[in-house]
Design a protein around this motif. Structure first.
Motif, short mmCIF file in Angstrom:
data_model
loop_
_atom_site.label_atom_id
_atom_site.label_comp_id
_atom_site.label_asym_id
_atom_site.label_seq_id
_atom_site.Cartn_x
_atom_site.Cartn_y
_atom_site.Cartn_z
N LYS A 71 0.83 -1.21 0.00
CA LYS A 71 0.00 0.00 0.00
C LYS A 71 0.86 1.25 0.00
O LYS A 71 0.60 2.20 -0.76
CB LYS A 71 -0.94 -0.01 1.21
CG LYS A 71 -1.91 1.16 1.27
CD LYS A 71 -2.91 0.93 2.39
CE LYS A 71 -3.90 2.08 2.51
NZ LYS A 71 -3.27 3.29 3.07
N GLU A 75 0.81 3.83 -3.14
CA GLU A 75 0.37 5.21 -2.93
C GLU A 75 1.47 6.20 -3.30
O GLU A 75 1.19 7.26 -3.88
CB GLU A 75 -0.05 5.41 -1.47
CG GLU A 75 -1.37 4.74 -1.11
CD GLU A 75 -1.79 5.03 0.31
OE1 GLU A 75 -3.01 5.11 0.55
OE2 GLU A 75 -0.91 5.16 1.19
N ILE A 86 -7.51 -0.88 1.30
CA ILE A 86 -7.37 -2.21 0.70
C ILE A 86 -8.77 -2.80 0.57
O ILE A 86 -9.50 -2.92 1.56
CB ILE A 86 -6.46 -3.11 1.55
CG1 ILE A 86 -5.05 -2.53 1.62
CG2 ILE A 86 -6.42 -4.53 0.97
CD1 ILE A 86 -4.11 -3.27 2.55
N PHE A 179 -7.13 -2.16 -4.50
CA PHE A 179 -7.22 -0.96 -3.68
C PHE A 179 -8.33 -0.06 -4.21
O PHE A 179 -8.56 0.02 -5.42
CB PHE A 179 -5.89 -0.19 -3.70
CG PHE A 179 -4.72 -0.99 -3.20
CD1 PHE A 179 -4.29 -0.89 -1.89
CD2 PHE A 179 -4.04 -1.86 -4.05
CE1 PHE A 179 -3.22 -1.63 -1.43
CE2 PHE A 179 -2.97 -2.61 -3.59
CZ PHE A 179 -2.55 -2.50 -2.28
#
Length: 395
Positions: A71, A75, A86, A179
């Motif tokens: 993640k 990002e 998530i 995501f």
């Protein structure tokens, strides 16, 4: 291929060696000892919600640092820090015959919440399986050859339409995450709700022995038909391809309900030998065997005296074993083809040794208890913040 991002019209990122080989092997152990029949023909899956539902909540722990790292990196690359949730985490394996044509990952109305995808490869093309190469329809790279530890991240829309070649041998294993920018699809909140139902009424000692789900979740058949006419139970099959049978000393005639068989105590059998070690159920035995495959030579010869633990199979026992096999599979050759393991000894299913299995019984329990203790300690923080993360606890 080194870490590289590609042209803006096809936003994607490839990172080699993102996961360590031991992380890959641990997730492989979890999948091969916990998976169910998947969402497509010849596909098997292990979701976090399924782990919770089958009393294996502790297996969530190894996913946490991987989810956090993925993640954070996604990002950072797509410049959407603190925007994403998530939406789904799952182990997915593709066996012989599995493939998928050109598609995007949000190509259904019920998938429109998916904005980004990450696929981590847990085993390697040419060593563990043949076929299964990942292709993008446009842009670079045109193809990705799976290698254990590598990850590819991309937008889930039609800028990154992709396909996967048919698996021709072996089993291709990945951990996939999607995501979303939509907090109503936050997987963590759903998992925390499930954990509340399962953990709060159990102590550590009761929370790590796996409990099988309904038998239809483990029944694999040609074309994945719903009936049991042709096919096999995948828990039995994953033991069978490694050379094991199971023996149930309790009444287990051929008319027994499969769901009942899955929860009865079992013994492991190999050839003419039976290990006089009772497992709570078939999934308990399966987890110990695959733990032995994962940990390998580190477990060998840790138990010195096994003579009293190994007995010869009697004719009566052999007849009962054959009866069990006929209930749990009506197509042994099919099972072997589906779970064929290329170069099995080199790939971790080490040379058999009963002492190693006995050592694995104790080592698996230590491993499971440790994870159970961690999840019981961390869960109050997850519930407080509605987020599953790696809690730094004081010693």
């Amino acid at each position: 291929m080194s870490e590289v991002d590609f042209e803006p019209q096809h936003p994607r990122l490839f990172i080699p060696n993102f996961l360590s080989l031991d992380e890959c092997r641990e997730l492989e152990f979890i999948h091969k000892s916990s998976s169910t029949v998947g969402y497509r023909p010849n596909v098997f899956s292990t979701t976090l919600s399924h782990l919770i539902a089958t009393n294996s909540s502790h297996f969530v722990i190894p996913f946490i640092p991987i989810r956090e790292r993925l993640k954070d990196r996604l990002e950072e690359f797509f410049k959407c820090e603190y925007e994403l949730f998530i939406e789904f985490t799952g182990l997915i394996s593709w066996s012989k015959g599995a493939s998928i044509g050109w598609h995007s990952d949000n190509n259904r109305p019920y998938l429109k919440q998916r904005h980004f995808s990450a696929v981590c490869y847990l085993n390697t093309y040419g060593k563990d399986f043949s076929g299964g190469i990942f292709h993008f329809q446009d842009g670079e790279p045109t193809s990705i050859v799976p290698k254990a530890g590598d990850v590819v991240m991309y937008t889930a829309d039609d800028h990154n339409i992709h396909s996967v070649d048919e698996i021709t041998e072996g089993e291709r294993l990945t951990v996939a995450l999607w995501f979303s920018r939509d907090g109503s699809h936050d997987e963590d909140k759903k998992l925390i709700s499930l954990l509340s139902q399962h953990l709060l009424r159990k102590n550590v000692a009761d929370s790590y022995i796996p409990l099988p789900a309904s038998d239809n979740m483990y029944w694999f058949s040609h074309g994945q038909a719903s009936d049991h006419q042709f096919g096999f139970n995948i828990c039995w099959a994953r033991l069978h391809v490694l050379g094991y049978d199971i023996y149930i000393s309790q009444d287990s005639g051929c008319e027994s309900d499969v769901s009942e068989l899955l929860v009865k105590p079992v013994h492991l059998v190999r050839g003419s030998e039976l290990l006089d070690q009772e497992f709570v159920n078939i999934m308990h035995a399966l987890q110990v065997v695959h733990f032995y495959c994962w940990k390998g030579s580190a477990l060998l010869n840790k138990v010195s005296n096994i003579d009293s633990k190994v007995v010869k199979v009697t004719d009566v026992q052999r007849e009962k074993i054959s009866g069990l096999n006929s209930v749990l599979s009506n197509d042994d050759d099919f099972a072997s083809k589906v779970f064929y393991n290329m170069l099995s000894e080199e790939n971790g299913c080490i040379c058999f040794d009963w002492s190693g299995i006995l050592a694995a019984v104790a080592a698996w329990e230590d491993y499971a208890v440790n994870l159970s203790q961690q999840i019981h300690l961390q869960f109050p923080y997850w519930r407080m913040y509605e987020s599953i993360y790696n809690v730094q606890l004081d010693e």
